[in-house]
Design a protein around this motif. Sequence first.
Motif, PDB file in Angstrom:
ATOM      1  N   VAL A  36      -3.509   2.721  -2.707  1.00  0.00           N
ATOM      2  CA  VAL A  36      -2.796   4.128  -2.548  1.00  0.00           C
ATOM      3  C   VAL A  36      -3.843   4.680  -1.528  1.00  0.00           C
ATOM      4  O   VAL A  36      -5.223   4.757  -1.568  1.00  0.00           O
ATOM      5  N   LEU A  37      -3.576   4.891  -0.339  1.00  0.00           N
ATOM      6  CA  LEU A  37      -3.785   5.618   0.997  1.00  0.00           C
ATOM      7  C   LEU A  37      -3.492   6.981   0.615  1.00  0.00           C
ATOM      8  O   LEU A  37      -2.628   8.003   0.599  1.00  0.00           O
ATOM      9  N   LEU A  38      -4.405   7.747   0.382  1.00  0.00           N
ATOM     10  CA  LEU A  38      -4.427   9.090   0.071  1.00  0.00           C
ATOM     11  C   LEU A  38      -4.901  10.294   1.590  1.00  0.00           C
ATOM     12  O   LEU A  38      -5.643   9.419   2.479  1.00  0.00           O
ATOM     13  N   SER A  39      -3.795  11.079   2.287  1.00  0.00           N
ATOM     14  CA  SER A  39      -3.931  11.274   3.441  1.00  0.00           C
ATOM     15  C   SER A  39      -3.850  12.907   3.419  1.00  0.00           C
ATOM     16  O   SER A  39      -2.992  13.527   2.563  1.00  0.00           O
ATOM     17  N   ILE A  40      -4.557  13.876   4.184  1.00  0.00           N
ATOM     18  CA  ILE A  40      -4.882  15.268   4.391  1.00  0.00           C
ATOM     19  C   ILE A  40      -4.722  16.326   5.048  1.00  0.00           C
ATOM     20  O   ILE A  40      -5.378  15.728   6.322  1.00  0.00           O
ATOM     21  N   ILE A  41      -3.669  16.417   5.265  1.00  0.00           N
ATOM     22  CA  ILE A  41      -3.918  17.408   6.750  1.00  0.00           C
ATOM     23  C   ILE A  41      -3.742  18.952   6.202  1.00  0.00           C
ATOM     24  O   ILE A  41      -4.561  19.432   5.457  1.00  0.00           O
TER      25      ILE A  41
ATOM     26  N   VAL B 139       0.962  -1.851  -0.031  1.00  0.00           N
ATOM     27  CA  VAL B 139      -0.215   0.168   0.159  1.00  0.00           C
ATOM     28  C   VAL B 139       0.734   0.945   0.455  1.00  0.00           C
ATOM     29  O   VAL B 139       1.701   1.178   0.229  1.00  0.00           O
ATOM     30  N   ILE B 140       0.823   2.395  -0.900  1.00  0.00           N
ATOM     31  CA  ILE B 140       0.973   3.584  -1.024  1.00  0.00           C
ATOM     32  C   ILE B 140       0.451   4.714  -0.403  1.00  0.00           C
ATOM     33  O   ILE B 140      -0.842   4.959  -0.474  1.00  0.00           O
ATOM     34  N   HIS B 141       1.826   4.988   0.485  1.00  0.00           N
ATOM     35  CA  HIS B 141       1.014   6.589   1.160  1.00  0.00           C
ATOM     36  C   HIS B 141       0.981   7.861   0.786  1.00  0.00           C
ATOM     37  O   HIS B 141       2.395   8.319   0.259  1.00  0.00           O
ATOM     38  N   PHE B 142       0.346   8.603   0.743  1.00  0.00           N
ATOM     39  CA  PHE B 142       0.475   9.746   0.248  1.00  0.00           C
ATOM     40  C   PHE B 142       0.316  10.507   1.047  1.00  0.00           C
ATOM     41  O   PHE B 142      -1.022  10.879   1.536  1.00  0.00           O
ATOM     42  N   TYR B 143       0.594  11.757   1.693  1.00  0.00           N
ATOM     43  CA  TYR B 143       0.599  12.904   2.176  1.00  0.00           C
ATOM     44  C   TYR B 143       0.975  14.054   1.105  1.00  0.00           C
ATOM     45  O   TYR B 143       1.295  14.276   0.257  1.00  0.00           O
ATOM     46  N   TYR B 144      -0.356  15.062   1.732  1.00  0.00           N
ATOM     47  CA  TYR B 144      -0.856  16.116   1.200  1.00  0.00           C
ATOM     48  C   TYR B 144      -1.451  17.522   1.444  1.00  0.00           C
ATOM     49  O   TYR B 144      -2.944  16.897   2.587  1.00  0.00           O
ATOM     50  N   LYS B 145      -1.126  19.023   0.949  1.00  0.00           N
ATOM     51  CA  LYS B 145      -2.597  19.920   0.939  1.00  0.00           C
ATOM     52  C   LYS B 145      -3.549  19.849   0.424  1.00  0.00           C
ATOM     53  O   LYS B 145      -3.537  19.846  -0.335  1.00  0.00           O
ATOM     54  N   PRO B 146      -4.796  20.184   1.266  1.00  0.00           N
ATOM     55  CA  PRO B 146      -5.595  21.640   0.866  1.00  0.00           C
ATOM     56  C   PRO B 146      -4.806  21.960  -0.660  1.00  0.00           C
ATOM     57  O   PRO B 146      -4.515  22.966  -0.257  1.00  0.00           O
ATOM     58  N   GLY B 147      -5.416  22.272  -2.203  1.00  0.00           N
ATOM     59  CA  GLY B 147      -4.482  22.727  -2.757  1.00  0.00           C
ATOM     60  C   GLY B 147      -3.835  22.532  -3.595  1.00  0.00           C
ATOM     61  O   GLY B 147      -3.416  22.620  -4.919  1.00  0.00           O
TER      62      GLY B 147
END
Length: 288
Positions: free
Chosen positions: A111-116, A20-28
């Motif tokens: 893909v696991l997408l997490s957003i801060i 499982v691939i982990h991605f971390y992003y911010k809005p925008g």
Amino acid sequence: MTPLELILILVLQFEGISGVIHFYYKPGDDAILSCDGVSSSDRVCSRVNWLYNRDLSQTFDLVQNGNVVKNSQARAARMSLDTNCSLVINITAEDAGYYTCRLSSKLDSAVLLSIITILPSPPDADPKTDGNVTLECSLLRFRSLGCRPNSIRWVNETGTVLLGEGVGYEFMGQTNCVSVLTVKRQSGHNRRYTCQVVERNKVQIEAHYTPDFTEGTSDDEPDKSNTDWSPLDYAMLTLRIAGLLLITVIVVLLIKGRGNKTPPDENNVHDDGDEVNYENVEATSAAT
């Protein structure tokens, strides 16, 4: 709950053991979710499908046979496929979740997408006044996953971790995937607070918050953009205007006085041949 759902929960709880691939992003941000297993023959993406889960209750089709599904909620307008069949998304908070790239006759790519996000509470608080503001840092992710204690931390502009209570701040603690910090907003002290997500002993992503004050405001210098005048300001303005009027009147009187001077009487000068007689010298001197 089906055996497949149980397996999925276990796979996600033990991060990194299932591909499982982990991605971390911010809005925008523009997120690029790669699809593993795509070969050169698949570059047209006609055999690629993307699916989305916010939780285990419902699955949405985002891409079918290489084409974005137009009715895949509001996010369809923010999605596209690149030449590698990766899913490109202009991120908002609602995009957090579990994504699956599915190719026919091949295993799925997860893909696991997490957003801060960082938001002041309340969100409509005036950002340009002194006082306390509560900052909430949230990690939005697949709902079956939680956050480990102390995995979301706050640091200041020097990189110091903020714990407990200190000068200008109070750390309120972390509840699941939400960490709360109360800070003191003071004009002239523009500090920066950073929320960091720490997983697997590494900072995965961070977001910054800088209190915004009226431009030009400091503790030692009054706010020049403020249009409120004090009684002293009005008194000084009145004195300036009165002084200007007084100077104007004096100048006008001087000019008028010069214009009223009587020129010398030509009859007082007599030319008797070679001798010139001046009469009324004392009178003229007195007049002068």
